[in-house]
Design a protein around this motif. Structure first.
Motif, PDB file in Angstrom:
ATOM      1  N   THR A   1       0.194  35.520  35.083  1.00  0.00           N
ATOM      2  CA  THR A   1       0.287  35.369  36.531  1.00  0.00           C
ATOM      3  C   THR A   1      -1.090  35.239  37.165  1.00  0.00           C
ATOM      4  O   THR A   1      -1.284  34.468  38.116  1.00  0.00           O
ATOM      5  N   LYS A   2      -2.068  35.966  36.652  1.00  0.00           N
ATOM      6  CA  LYS A   2      -3.430  35.878  37.179  1.00  0.00           C
ATOM      7  C   LYS A   2      -4.028  34.496  36.988  1.00  0.00           C
ATOM      8  O   LYS A   2      -4.952  34.105  37.720  1.00  0.00           O
ATOM      9  N   ARG A   3      -3.530  33.733  36.027  1.00  0.00           N
ATOM     10  CA  ARG A   3      -4.080  32.407  35.739  1.00  0.00           C
ATOM     11  C   ARG A   3      -3.434  31.308  36.570  1.00  0.00           C
ATOM     12  O   ARG A   3      -3.918  30.176  36.587  1.00  0.00           O
TER      13      ARG A   3
ATOM     14  N   ARG B   1       9.725  42.449  31.997  1.00  0.00           N
ATOM     15  CA  ARG B   1       8.860  42.279  33.161  1.00  0.00           C
ATOM     16  C   ARG B   1       8.809  40.791  33.505  1.00  0.00           C
ATOM     17  O   ARG B   1       8.626  39.948  32.609  1.00  0.00           O
ATOM     18  N   ASN B   2       8.964  40.464  34.781  1.00  0.00           N
ATOM     19  CA  ASN B   2       9.036  39.073  35.232  1.00  0.00           C
ATOM     20  C   ASN B   2       8.071  38.810  36.383  1.00  0.00           C
ATOM     21  O   ASN B   2       7.575  39.738  37.020  1.00  0.00           O
ATOM     22  N   ALA B   3       7.862  37.528  36.666  1.00  0.00           N
ATOM     23  CA  ALA B   3       7.167  37.076  37.862  1.00  0.00           C
ATOM     24  C   ALA B   3       7.759  35.713  38.221  1.00  0.00           C
ATOM     25  O   ALA B   3       8.362  35.043  37.378  1.00  0.00           O
ATOM     26  N   LEU B   4       7.582  35.312  39.474  1.00  0.00           N
ATOM     27  CA  LEU B   4       7.997  33.986  39.919  1.00  0.00           C
ATOM     28  C   LEU B   4       6.783  33.228  40.436  1.00  0.00           C
ATOM     29  O   LEU B   4       5.987  33.774  41.211  1.00  0.00           O
ATOM     30  N   VAL B   5       6.660  31.965  40.022  1.00  0.00           N
ATOM     31  CA  VAL B   5       5.515  31.156  40.434  1.00  0.00           C
ATOM     32  C   VAL B   5       5.987  29.733  40.738  1.00  0.00           C
ATOM     33  O   VAL B   5       7.092  29.342  40.371  1.00  0.00           O
ATOM     34  N   ARG B   6       5.107  28.981  41.393  1.00  0.00           N
ATOM     35  CA  ARG B   6       5.328  27.540  41.571  1.00  0.00           C
ATOM     36  C   ARG B   6       4.214  26.806  40.853  1.00  0.00           C
ATOM     37  O   ARG B   6       3.044  27.199  40.909  1.00  0.00           O
ATOM     38  N   ASP B   7       4.589  25.718  40.181  1.00  0.00           N
ATOM     39  CA  ASP B   7       3.592  24.922  39.480  1.00  0.00           C
ATOM     40  C   ASP B   7       2.842  24.040  40.478  1.00  0.00           C
ATOM     41  O   ASP B   7       3.145  24.056  41.673  1.00  0.00           O
ATOM     42  N   PRO B   8       1.851  23.272  40.061  1.00  0.00           N
ATOM     43  CA  PRO B   8       1.059  22.477  41.003  1.00  0.00           C
ATOM     44  C   PRO B   8       1.853  21.463  41.814  1.00  0.00           C
ATOM     45  O   PRO B   8       1.389  21.032  42.881  1.00  0.00           O
TER      46      PRO B   8
ATOM     47  N   VAL C   1       4.673  33.314  43.652  1.00  0.00           N
ATOM     48  CA  VAL C   1       5.718  33.556  44.643  1.00  0.00           C
ATOM     49  C   VAL C   1       6.088  35.036  44.689  1.00  0.00           C
ATOM     50  O   VAL C   1       6.257  35.619  45.757  1.00  0.00           O
ATOM     51  N   ARG C   2       6.220  35.640  43.529  1.00  0.00           N
ATOM     52  CA  ARG C   2       6.458  37.081  43.440  1.00  0.00           C
ATOM     53  C   ARG C   2       5.625  37.647  42.309  1.00  0.00           C
ATOM     54  O   ARG C   2       5.710  37.181  41.176  1.00  0.00           O
ATOM     55  N   GLU C   3       4.814  38.618  42.642  1.00  0.00           N
ATOM     56  CA  GLU C   3       3.952  39.261  41.655  1.00  0.00           C
ATOM     57  C   GLU C   3       4.807  39.926  40.575  1.00  0.00           C
ATOM     58  O   GLU C   3       5.999  40.188  40.774  1.00  0.00           O
ATOM     59  N   PRO C   4       4.226  40.198  39.413  1.00  0.00           N
ATOM     60  CA  PRO C   4       4.995  40.801  38.310  1.00  0.00           C
ATOM     61  C   PRO C   4       5.758  42.047  38.740  1.00  0.00           C
ATOM     62  O   PRO C   4       5.247  42.895  39.475  1.00  0.00           O
TER      63      PRO C   4
END
Length: 255
Positions: free
Chosen positions: A88-90, A110-117, A99-102
């Protein structure tokens, strides 16, 4: 996590405004059954809540969740990593957005939500259980957005995905660290939005039969701008809540 899971899609969640209606729809079109588990500290909202597991046969591969206030309706695929926090830090340095921290999913991982470029939403996951990667419900994920564009460096750096040397006109396939087919990117764009999206490909015994069953229950073809060659390869529907998904046969995800 076992090393064999790294870089593979290990789970799907559906965020829906009407869970009972979604359960009935996917049961009808994909023959899913369900189990209800009582979470003592629910990952989406906290406290004691029911969590619905969707099964194909006796294998669970997805969860159905009433859409929380901070989340939009839609499917989310989770990709396994050795360290969710480090991955997530990367994300920002690779052009994406967190979108949502771990966060902890008690009893699961353990999960996280992110958006790609390009803006596609994707989950990052670390499994803390011994269950194998579920393969019965879903085939390779589909990526739609911005024509031929795909943020290859983002998915390589975070998940180790490589572009397959075999490329068909209008699409590219992506392999996980063990050489397993994990995703297919199509040269298509949404007619109503420019955002990229990941689309789950639900395995069914007969794609034409499932397609017809879905339309009788209120599903409609997604509005895509595609070439004729691409149109022959993909068939994406939107469920009654407008959430896109696709169907695929049992042979689409070879082991």
């Amino acid at each position: 996590m076992t090393q064999s899971k790294a870089g593979q899609i290990v789970w799907h969640d559906l965020f829906t405004p009407d869970r009972a209606s979604s359960m009935a729809f996917y049961q009808h079109v994909a023959n899913w059954t369900y189990e209800v588990e009582r979470a003592s500290d629910f990952a989406w909202g906290g406290g004691e809540q029911d969590f619905v597991l969707a099964l194909s046969g006796d294998k669970a591969g997805a969860g159905l969740i009433e859409t929380p206030p901070e989340q939009a309706n839609g499917w989310v695929a989770y990709i396994e990593v050795p360290d969710v926090d480090l991955a997530t830090k990367r994300v920002d340095t690779l052009g994406g957005k967190v979108v949502r921290e771990p966060f902890e999913v008690p009893g699961v991982g353990r999960n996280a939500l992110v958006r790609d470029p390009l803006g596609a939403l994707v989950g990052i996951a670390l499994s803390r259980h011994s269950f194998p990667v579920p393969r019965q419900q879903f085939g390779p994920e589909m990526y739609i957005g911005n024509g031929n564009d795909f943020p290859q460096a983002f998915y390589f750096e975070l998940f180790g995905w490589q572009v397959s040397p075999v490329r068909d006109q209008g699409c590219a396939t992506f392999l996980g660290p063990q050489g397993r087919l994990v995703a297919i990117q199509h040269a298509a764009t949404w007619s109503t939005a420019s955002n990229a999206s990941w689309i789950p490909c639900i395995k069914v015994a007969s794609v034409p039969d499932a397609f017809r069953a879905a339309e009788t229950k209120g599903a409609r073809p997604a509005s895509l701008n595609v070439s004729e060659s691409v149109q022959a390869q993909i068939s994406i529907l939107c469920d009654p809540d407008g959430v896109p998904f696709a169907f695929g046969g049992e042979s689409i995800n070879p082991s």
